[in-house]
Scaffold this motif. Structure first.
Motif, short mmCIF file in Angstrom:
data_model
loop_
_atom_site.label_atom_id
_atom_site.label_comp_id
_atom_site.label_asym_id
_atom_site.label_seq_id
_atom_site.Cartn_x
_atom_site.Cartn_y
_atom_site.Cartn_z
N ILE A 135 0.87 -1.17 0.00
CA ILE A 135 0.00 0.00 0.00
C ILE A 135 0.91 1.22 0.00
O ILE A 135 1.66 1.44 0.95
CB ILE A 135 -0.94 0.00 1.21
CG1 ILE A 135 -1.85 -1.23 1.17
CG2 ILE A 135 -1.75 1.29 1.27
CD1 ILE A 135 -2.73 -1.39 2.37
N THR B 29 1.93 6.28 4.15
CA THR B 29 2.77 5.09 4.29
C THR B 29 4.21 5.39 3.88
O THR B 29 5.14 4.82 4.46
CB THR B 29 2.23 3.91 3.48
OG1 THR B 29 2.19 4.25 2.09
CG2 THR B 29 0.86 3.50 3.95
N THR C 115 3.86 -1.02 4.64
CA THR C 115 2.45 -1.36 4.72
C THR C 115 2.07 -2.25 3.53
O THR C 115 2.39 -1.93 2.38
CB THR C 115 1.59 -0.09 4.71
OG1 THR C 115 2.07 0.79 5.73
CG2 THR C 115 0.14 -0.41 4.97
N GLU D 113 -1.16 -4.94 1.88
CA GLU D 113 -2.49 -5.54 1.92
C GLU D 113 -2.29 -7.04 1.95
O GLU D 113 -1.53 -7.59 1.15
CB GLU D 113 -3.31 -5.14 0.70
CG GLU D 113 -4.71 -5.70 0.70
CD GLU D 113 -5.51 -5.32 -0.53
OE1 GLU D 113 -6.50 -6.03 -0.80
OE2 GLU D 113 -5.15 -4.36 -1.21
N ASN E 235 -8.12 -4.29 10.25
CA ASN E 235 -9.15 -4.60 9.27
C ASN E 235 -9.86 -3.31 8.90
O ASN E 235 -10.43 -2.64 9.76
CB ASN E 235 -10.17 -5.59 9.84
CG ASN E 235 -9.58 -6.97 9.99
OD1 ASN E 235 -8.97 -7.48 9.07
ND2 ASN E 235 -9.75 -7.56 11.16
N VAL F 237 -10.54 -4.44 3.29
CA VAL F 237 -9.21 -5.02 3.18
C VAL F 237 -8.61 -5.24 4.56
O VAL F 237 -9.04 -4.64 5.54
CB VAL F 237 -8.26 -4.13 2.34
CG1 VAL F 237 -8.73 -4.01 0.91
CG2 VAL F 237 -8.08 -2.78 2.97
N LYS F 238 -7.62 -6.10 4.61
CA LYS F 238 -6.83 -6.32 5.82
C LYS F 238 -5.44 -5.76 5.54
O LYS F 238 -4.81 -6.10 4.54
CB LYS F 238 -6.75 -7.81 6.14
CG LYS F 238 -6.17 -8.10 7.49
CD LYS F 238 -6.35 -9.58 7.83
CE LYS F 238 -6.19 -9.80 9.31
NZ LYS F 238 -6.46 -11.19 9.66
N LYS F 239 -4.99 -4.88 6.43
CA LYS F 239 -3.75 -4.15 6.22
C LYS F 239 -2.74 -4.56 7.29
O LYS F 239 -3.09 -4.63 8.47
CB LYS F 239 -4.04 -2.65 6.28
CG LYS F 239 -2.86 -1.76 6.10
CD LYS F 239 -3.28 -0.31 5.99
CE LYS F 239 -3.68 0.24 7.33
NZ LYS F 239 -3.86 1.69 7.32
#
Length: 97
Positions: A12, A17, A28, A30, A59, A77-79
């Motif tokens: 990301i 970031t 970072t 995803e 999340n 998305v989950k980061k």
């Protein structure tokens, strides 16, 4: 066991970031929704040959958006924010080694 390249979806890259990457050596990514911190750390270490110190996961829920008269949603998305050991780095743009 899954392949480590299936866990990390994409980096990301935003202004925020990039700032934490320069200041705190944090990257970072995803990741898949069914992964945990241990799997993310092992995947980053095996793919990029670096030492992971810490992993934070969040999340992100989907958000309603509007484009003119059309309504829609962003995807959930989950980061994962990964902190690397001092001296390690990941070449996201190919300019680093």
């Amino acid at each position: 066991m899954r392949d480590y390249r299936d866990i990390i979806i994409r980096p990301i890259i935003t202004e925020r970031t990039m700032k934490i990457m320069a200041d705190d050596n944090k990257y970072t990514f995803e990741v898949r929704k069914d992964t945990n911190k241990v799997e993310v750390a092992k995947a980053i270490e095996s793919i990029f040959n670096v030492k992971v110190v810490k992993v934070n996961i969040s999340n992100l829920k989907s958000v309603n958006i509007r484009r003119g008269r059309y309504m829609g949603k962003t995807k959930a998305v989950k980061k994962a924010i990964v902190k690397l050991a001092e001296g390690d780095s990941i070449a996201l743009f190919g300019d680093e080694e």
